[in-house]
Design a protein around this motif. Structure first.
Motif, PDB file in Angstrom:
ATOM      1  N   LYS A 144      -7.113   9.086   8.466  1.00 43.34           N
ATOM      2  CA  LYS A 144      -6.791   7.696   8.812  1.00 43.34           C
ATOM      3  C   LYS A 144      -7.457   6.717   7.856  1.00 43.34           C
ATOM      4  O   LYS A 144      -6.917   5.652   7.579  1.00 43.34           O
ATOM      5  CB  LYS A 144      -7.262   7.412  10.242  1.00 43.34           C
ATOM      6  CG  LYS A 144      -6.413   8.073  11.305  1.00 43.34           C
ATOM      7  CD  LYS A 144      -7.014   7.843  12.676  1.00 43.34           C
ATOM      8  CE  LYS A 144      -6.255   8.648  13.721  1.00 43.34           C
ATOM      9  NZ  LYS A 144      -6.999   8.709  14.996  1.00 43.34           N
ATOM     10  N   ASN A 147      -5.182   5.968   5.174  1.00 43.41           N
ATOM     11  CA  ASN A 147      -3.862   5.519   5.639  1.00 43.41           C
ATOM     12  C   ASN A 147      -2.870   6.658   5.797  1.00 43.41           C
ATOM     13  O   ASN A 147      -1.661   6.432   5.737  1.00 43.41           O
ATOM     14  CB  ASN A 147      -3.270   4.465   4.698  1.00 43.41           C
ATOM     15  CG  ASN A 147      -3.757   3.079   5.041  1.00 43.41           C
ATOM     16  OD1 ASN A 147      -4.337   2.864   6.113  1.00 43.41           O
ATOM     17  ND2 ASN A 147      -3.539   2.137   4.150  1.00 43.41           N
ATOM     18  N   ARG A 149      -0.829   9.082   8.070  1.00 45.97           N
ATOM     19  CA  ARG A 149      -0.373   8.952   9.449  1.00 45.97           C
ATOM     20  C   ARG A 149       0.485  10.153   9.829  1.00 45.97           C
ATOM     21  O   ARG A 149       1.162  10.721   8.975  1.00 45.97           O
ATOM     22  CB  ARG A 149       0.466   7.688   9.614  1.00 45.97           C
ATOM     23  CG  ARG A 149      -0.290   6.395   9.382  1.00 45.97           C
ATOM     24  CD  ARG A 149      -1.149   6.017  10.586  1.00 45.97           C
ATOM     25  NE  ARG A 149      -1.910   4.804  10.344  1.00 45.97           N
ATOM     26  CZ  ARG A 149      -3.115   4.767   9.777  1.00 45.97           C
ATOM     27  NH1 ARG A 149      -3.699   5.888   9.379  1.00 45.97           N
ATOM     28  NH2 ARG A 149      -3.757   3.625   9.605  1.00 45.97           N
ATOM     29  N   GLN A 152       4.227  11.655   8.228  1.00 47.49           N
ATOM     30  CA  GLN A 152       4.464  11.455   6.806  1.00 47.49           C
ATOM     31  C   GLN A 152       4.741  12.781   6.107  1.00 47.49           C
ATOM     32  O   GLN A 152       4.174  13.807   6.467  1.00 47.49           O
ATOM     33  CB  GLN A 152       3.250  10.777   6.170  1.00 47.49           C
ATOM     34  CG  GLN A 152       3.084   9.336   6.610  1.00 47.49           C
ATOM     35  CD  GLN A 152       1.832   8.703   6.061  1.00 47.49           C
ATOM     36  OE1 GLN A 152       0.894   9.403   5.667  1.00 47.49           O
ATOM     37  NE2 GLN A 152       1.803   7.389   6.038  1.00 47.49           N
ATOM     38  N   THR A 167      -3.905  13.564  12.414  1.00 51.24           N
ATOM     39  CA  THR A 167      -4.804  12.921  11.459  1.00 51.24           C
ATOM     40  C   THR A 167      -6.131  12.615  12.126  1.00 51.24           C
ATOM     41  O   THR A 167      -6.180  12.078  13.234  1.00 51.24           O
ATOM     42  CB  THR A 167      -4.219  11.596  10.933  1.00 51.24           C
ATOM     43  OG1 THR A 167      -3.749  10.832  12.032  1.00 51.24           O
ATOM     44  CG2 THR A 167      -3.124  11.804   9.938  1.00 51.24           C
ATOM     45  N   SER A 172      -6.525  15.698   7.628  1.00 55.77           N
ATOM     46  CA  SER A 172      -5.210  15.756   8.283  1.00 55.77           C
ATOM     47  C   SER A 172      -4.751  17.204   8.348  1.00 55.77           C
ATOM     48  O   SER A 172      -5.014  17.986   7.434  1.00 55.77           O
ATOM     49  CB  SER A 172      -4.167  14.958   7.491  1.00 55.77           C
ATOM     50  OG  SER A 172      -4.570  13.646   7.329  1.00 55.77           O
ATOM     51  N   ARG A 327       5.804   8.104   2.478  1.00 53.56           N
ATOM     52  CA  ARG A 327       6.576   7.495   3.542  1.00 53.56           C
ATOM     53  C   ARG A 327       7.164   6.208   3.006  1.00 53.56           C
ATOM     54  O   ARG A 327       6.483   5.457   2.300  1.00 53.56           O
ATOM     55  CB  ARG A 327       5.668   7.189   4.722  1.00 53.56           C
ATOM     56  CG  ARG A 327       6.377   6.639   5.903  1.00 53.56           C
ATOM     57  CD  ARG A 327       5.316   6.219   6.871  1.00 53.56           C
ATOM     58  NE  ARG A 327       5.873   5.869   8.143  1.00 53.56           N
ATOM     59  CZ  ARG A 327       5.147   5.375   9.118  1.00 53.56           C
ATOM     60  NH1 ARG A 327       3.861   5.221   8.957  1.00 53.56           N
ATOM     61  NH2 ARG A 327       5.689   5.040  10.251  1.00 53.56           N
ATOM     62  N   GLY A 330       5.302   2.944   3.539  1.00 57.95           N
ATOM     63  CA  GLY A 330       4.162   3.363   4.341  1.00 57.95           C
ATOM     64  C   GLY A 330       2.852   3.014   3.683  1.00 57.95           C
ATOM     65  O   GLY A 330       2.643   1.912   3.195  1.00 57.95           O
ATOM     66  N   CYS A 331       1.993   4.013   3.645  1.00 55.65           N
ATOM     67  CA  CYS A 331       0.626   3.763   3.230  1.00 55.65           C
ATOM     68  C   CYS A 331       0.544   3.387   1.760  1.00 55.65           C
ATOM     69  O   CYS A 331       1.323   3.831   0.936  1.00 55.65           O
ATOM     70  CB  CYS A 331      -0.193   5.028   3.476  1.00 55.65           C
ATOM     71  SG  CYS A 331       0.585   6.464   2.798  1.00 55.65           S
TER      72      CYS A 331
END
Lengths: 339, 178
Positions: A144, A147, A149, A152, A167, A172, A327, A330-331
Motif C-alpha cells: 500500500k 500504491n 492495490r 491490479q 496488499t 503484496s 492499472r 491507477g497508481c
C-alpha cells in the motif's frame, strides 16, 4: 509412556477431539464465508517477514544463478548468436512499432479521439513464491505504501503473469494466472483471420498452461493466436499481452509449451518453442492492415489445422525477478527497483 | 520458601518442555512455507509440520494434543496462503486416524515406519484434496498433491531423525509426570 497412553485413551479424552474437529470445520466454513480476517493476518505476517524474505532471497538467487551459469557456460557461443539474431529482429519490430504508433497518433488526431488512459506502473521485486498443490502465488516487495492495490495486473518482461489479490503495507500477494482460482476475461486475436477477436475466460488449473474457457462453439482457435486481456468488467486494462494459444495435448489436441520456472532466465527470455506447440513471444505491434512485420512468426510446426475450440494459452507462469503492477489511471510511479 | 522455589523451577521447565512438540510443529509450518524455493518452484514444499504431529501423536499423545494439532494446522493454513481451514481439518482428521490406530502405527519400525507415515500423509493430502474439491466445486489436478505427498514422505526420514533427537534430548527425560 503407559501413563500417557491412559490419558489419551480415557473416554473423556475424546471430548476435545470432537470439539477440535468441530472447530476445524467452523474454520473451513468461516474461511469460505469471509476470508478477510485470515487475509489480514496473512498480510501482517508477510509484512513482518518481508526483510527476512528479502535476505533469504539473495543467497537463493545467487545459488540459482551460479548453478545456471555452470550449465550455460558450455552454450555461451550459441546463446550469443541467437541473441544477436533476436536483437536484429527486435530492432526491425521496433521500427514497425514506431511506424504504427505514428499512424495511430495521426488517426487519433484526425478523429479527435480521446486518447487511451495512461497506465502507470510500480516496479517491484519478487521476494518469494509459493508453489503449493492448490496455490500458485508470489510475494512482491511493494504494498500500500507504493500504491499497489488488489486487482491490479502484474507483468514481467513477457507480459501479464497475474494480479494482486492482497496488499499489506510493504508487500503484496499475487495470484498467478496459473492458479486454480484465477479467472480473467481475455481477448484472442486470430492469427489466421486478422481482425476477428474472440472473447473468452482464461482459467488457471495449477498447470503451466491456463485453459481458455467459454469460447463460442462456432469459433476455431489456432495455435499462435495472441491472447490479451479484454478489459471486460473494468478490473484490468484491455490489451495487456498474456501469451499465445497452444493446442491442448489431451486427446490428440496438440502439445503445450512450458514457460521457464521461477528464478530462471531472469524473466526476460521467452520460453523455448514447445514441440508441436506455439511460440510465446510479444504480440505483433499491429493488427490487420498494418505493415507486414519482418520475420513473421511462422505457424508452429505440428499444430493442428482445426483444433477444437477449447484450447490452452501459454504464459502466466511467473519467471520474473521483477514485476510491475499496472492499472489504467491507477497508481503513480513511486519508485523503480531494477531486477 | 527456598524449597518451594526449587520445586517450582523444574515444574515451570517441565511446562516449557511440554510446549516443545507444539513449537516444533509451528517451526515446521514456518520453514515449509517460506516462499523461497531453491528448485524454482518445480517441487512443492513438504508438509514438515505433519512430522511432529505424527511423531508425538504416537510417542507422547499427552503433549501433542488435538488442540495443538489444530493450532499447527491453522498456522499451516495461515502461512500457505490457501483457503483457511483446509490443512487444519486435514491435520486434525489425520490425528484422529493416527490416534485411533496408535497400536498399529507405533509398532512399525524401519521402512515400515516410513510407510506408516506415508499412509498418514496420504490421509492428510486426500482430505485436503477433497476439501478443495468441495470448496471450489471441481476436482483439482492430482499430480501436484501427489508430488507434495512424495516430497513429504521423502523428507520424513531426516525430519523424524531431528524430531527424535529433540525428543530424546529435551522432551524424553521429563516425560514422567507432566
Amino acid at each position: 509412556m503407559a501413563n500417557a497412553w491412559k490419558i489419551a485413551r480415557k473416554s473423556s479424552a475424546q471430548l476435545p477431539l470432537v470439539i477440535v474437529i468441530a472447530l476445524a470445520v467452523v474454520l473451513v466454513l468461516l474461511g469460505k464465508a469471509n476470508s478477510g480476517i485470515f487475509d489480514q493476518a496473512r498480510m501482517r505476517i508477510t509484512d513482518w517477514m518481508a526483510p527476512a524474505l528479502e535476505a533469504a532471497r539473495s543467497p537463493v538467487q545467487g545459488v540459482g544463478r551460479w548453478m545456471g551459469s555452470i550449465t550455460e557456460i558450455f552454450s555461451v557461443y550459441e546463446h550469443n548468436l541467437r541473441l544477436k539474431e533476436e536483437n536484429a529482429r527486435l530492432r526491425q519490430w521496433r521500427n514497425v512499432a514506431i511506424v504504427l504508433q505514428n499512424r495511430v497518433d495521426r488517426y487519433q488526431a484526425l478523429l479527435h479521439a480521446v486518447p487511451d488512459p495512461k497506465m502507470n506502473a510500480v516496479l517491484a521485486r519478487v521476494i518469494g513464491r509459493a508453489s503449493r498443490p492448490f496455490l500458485q502465488t508470489m510475494v512482491l516487495d511493494a504494498g500500500k505504501d507504493d500504491n499497489a492495490r488488489p486487482g491490479q495486473a502484474v507483468m514481467d518482461a513477457r507480459g501479464m503473469i497475474g494480479r494482486i489479490y492482497l496488499t499489506g503495507e510493504r508487500t503484496s500477494w499475487v495470484i498467478l494466472l496459473t492458479d486454480l482460482n484465477s479467472r480473467i476475461p481475455v481477448s484472442i486475436a486470430s492469427s489466421v483471420n486478422r481482425g476477428n477477436a474472440v472473447q473468452a475466460i482464461m482459467t488457471g488449473d495449477n498447470t503451466a498452461m491456463p485453459t481458455l474457457a467459454m469460447v463460442p462453439g462456432t469459433v476455431t482457435l489456432h495455435a499462435g493466436d495472441q491472447v490479451t486481456s479484454s478489459g471486460d468488467g473494468g478490473l484490468l486494462p484491455a490489451g495487456l499481452p498474456i501469451g499465445t494459444v497452444v493446442a491442448d495435448g489431451a486427446g490428440g489436441r496438440g502439445a503445450a509449451g512450458r514457460a521457464p520456472p521461477a528464478g530462471r532466465g531472469g524473466g526476460a527470455l521467452p520460453s523455448p518453442p514447445p514441440a508441436g506447440g506455439a511460440r510465446r513471444g510479444p504480440p505483433p505491434p499491429g493488427g490487420g492492415g498494418g505493415p507486414k512485420p519482418p520475420g513473421p512468426a511462422a505457424p508452429p510446426a505440428g499444430a493442428r489445422r482445426h483444433p477444437p475450440p477449447r484450447a490452452r494459452a501459454s504464459g502466466g507462469q511467473a519467471c520474473g525477478q521483477a514485476a510491475c503492477a499496472r492499472r489504467a489511471g491507477g497508481c503513480g510511479r513511486r519508485r523503480g527497483v531494477g531486477p | 520458601m527456598t524449597s518451594l522455589d526449587r520445586s517450582a523451577a523444574p515444574t515451570r521447565l517441565k511446562y516449557l518442555v511440554a510446549l516443545v512438540p507444539l513449537l516444533c510443529g509451528l517451526a515446521g509450518a514456518v520453514i515449509a512455507n517460506i516462499p523461497v524455493s531453491l528448485l524454482g518452484g518445480l517441487v512443492p514444499p513438504p508438509l514438515l509440520a505433519l512430522v511432529p504431529v505424527y511423531f508425538w501423536c504416537l510417542v507422547r499423545p499427552d503433549l501433542m494434543t488435538p488442540a495443538a494439532t489444530l493450532v499447527i494446522g491453522f498456522c499451516e493454513d495461515l502461512l500457505s496462503g490457501g483457503p483457511p481451514g483446509v490443512w487444519t481439518l486435514s491435520f486434525v482428521l489425520t490425528y484422529v486416524l493416527v490416534a485411533r490406530q496408535r497400536d498399529s502405527f507405533a509398532s512399525l519400525s524401519g521402512a515400515a515406519a516410513v510407510l506408516g507415515f506415508a499412509a498418514a500423509a496420504s490421509v492428510t493430502c486426500a482430505c485436503a484434496y477433497f476439501l478443495i474439491a468441495a470448496l471450489y466445486w471441481h476436482l483439482p489436478l492430482l499430480a501436484p498433491i501427489l508430488s507434495e505427498l512424495a516430497v513429504t514422505v521423502l523428507f520424513y526420514v531426516p525430519a523424524a531423525m531431528l524430531v527424535g533427537a529433540i525428543h530424546h534430548r529435551i522432551v524424553g527425560p521429563l516425560r514422567s509426570d507432566i
